[in-house]
Design an enzyme around this catalytic site. Structure first.
Site, short mmCIF file in Angstrom:
data_model
loop_
_atom_site.label_atom_id
_atom_site.label_comp_id
_atom_site.label_asym_id
_atom_site.label_seq_id
_atom_site.Cartn_x
_atom_site.Cartn_y
_atom_site.Cartn_z
CG HIS A 38 -2.01 -1.00 1.15
ND1 HIS A 38 -3.05 -1.23 2.16
CD2 HIS A 38 -2.69 -1.56 -0.11
CE1 HIS A 38 -3.66 -2.16 1.79
NE2 HIS A 38 -3.52 -2.27 0.41
CE LYS A 80 2.66 2.10 -4.00
NZ LYS A 80 2.22 0.75 -3.95
N GLY A 103 1.24 -2.79 -10.04
CA GLY A 103 1.87 -1.76 -11.23
C GLY A 103 2.84 -0.86 -10.50
CB THR A 104 2.50 2.06 -8.11
OG1 THR A 104 1.30 2.73 -8.98
CG2 THR A 104 3.40 3.32 -7.67
CB THR A 105 4.56 -2.14 -5.70
OG1 THR A 105 3.63 -1.44 -4.91
CG2 THR A 105 5.39 -2.49 -4.69
CB SER A 118 -1.97 0.73 -9.97
OG SER A 118 -1.05 1.17 -10.48
N GLY A 119 -2.75 -1.73 -7.77
CA GLY A 119 -3.76 -2.22 -7.11
C GLY A 119 -5.11 -1.98 -7.08
CG ASP A 139 -4.52 -5.51 -4.77
OD1 ASP A 139 -3.12 -5.55 -4.80
OD2 ASP A 139 -5.21 -4.41 -3.97
CG HIS A 166 -7.88 -1.40 -3.88
ND1 HIS A 166 -7.10 -0.39 -3.34
CD2 HIS A 166 -6.57 -2.19 -3.53
CE1 HIS A 166 -6.04 -0.44 -3.12
NE2 HIS A 166 -5.67 -1.80 -3.03
#
Length: 152
Positions: free
Chosen positions: A19, A23, A46-48, A65-66, A71, A98
């Site tokens: 989250h 991160k 995605g972002t991670t 991205s989550g 997820d 989410h």
């Protein structure tokens, strides 16, 4: 439900999820364990995933991205037996839009009996396990038997 055995390979497929408020903690953990992680196949939301690639140069299979479905993509890979370990640093103090996806991801990891770390201490225990780089047998639901019973 009946169980069967699945062997986690020596070269693990590891999903990395964090989250927003977690991160940097995950990035620090990945950097600390980069020599071990580079021997395995990495997936991330995605972002991670993009942040990890940029910071470390590690190859990461980035999902969406989550909040955009990442997820759920990781959960689908778990259900398909394509993820062996889940490292998921989630923020228990902040709700995310989410949250149902987060709960579903953790539920699938539990159903399919894969090792899960939701904090640094547990992630360290997993990666420092003497079995981390070895094949390991786990018990999972016998889906074929389950389906056969339902179709009788």
């Amino acid at each position: 439900m009946e169980l069967t055995t699945r062997t986690l390979p020596a070269r693990k497929h590891i999903a990395l999820v964090a989250h927003d408020h977690c991160k940097q903690m995950l990035m620090n953990w990945v950097e600390r364990h980069q020599p071990l992680l580079e021997k395995h196949v990495l997936y991330a939301t995605g972002t991670t995933g993009n942040l990890i690639q940029r910071a470390t140069g590690l190859e990461v299979n980035a999902m969406l991205s989550g909040p955009m479905g990442g997820d759920q993509q990781v959960g689908a890979l778990i259900s398909e037996g394509k993820i062996d370990v889940l490292i998921f640093f989630w923020d228990p103090l902040n709700a995310v839009p989410h949250d149902p996806d987060v709960k579903a991801l953790l539920r699938l990891a539990t159903v399919w009996n894969i090792p899960v770390a939701t904090n640094v201490a547990t992630a360290d225990f997993i990666i420092q396990s003497p079995h981390f780089n070895d094949p390991v047998d786990i018990l999972i639901p016998d889906y074929q038997r389950y389906l056969a019973e339902r179709l009788k």
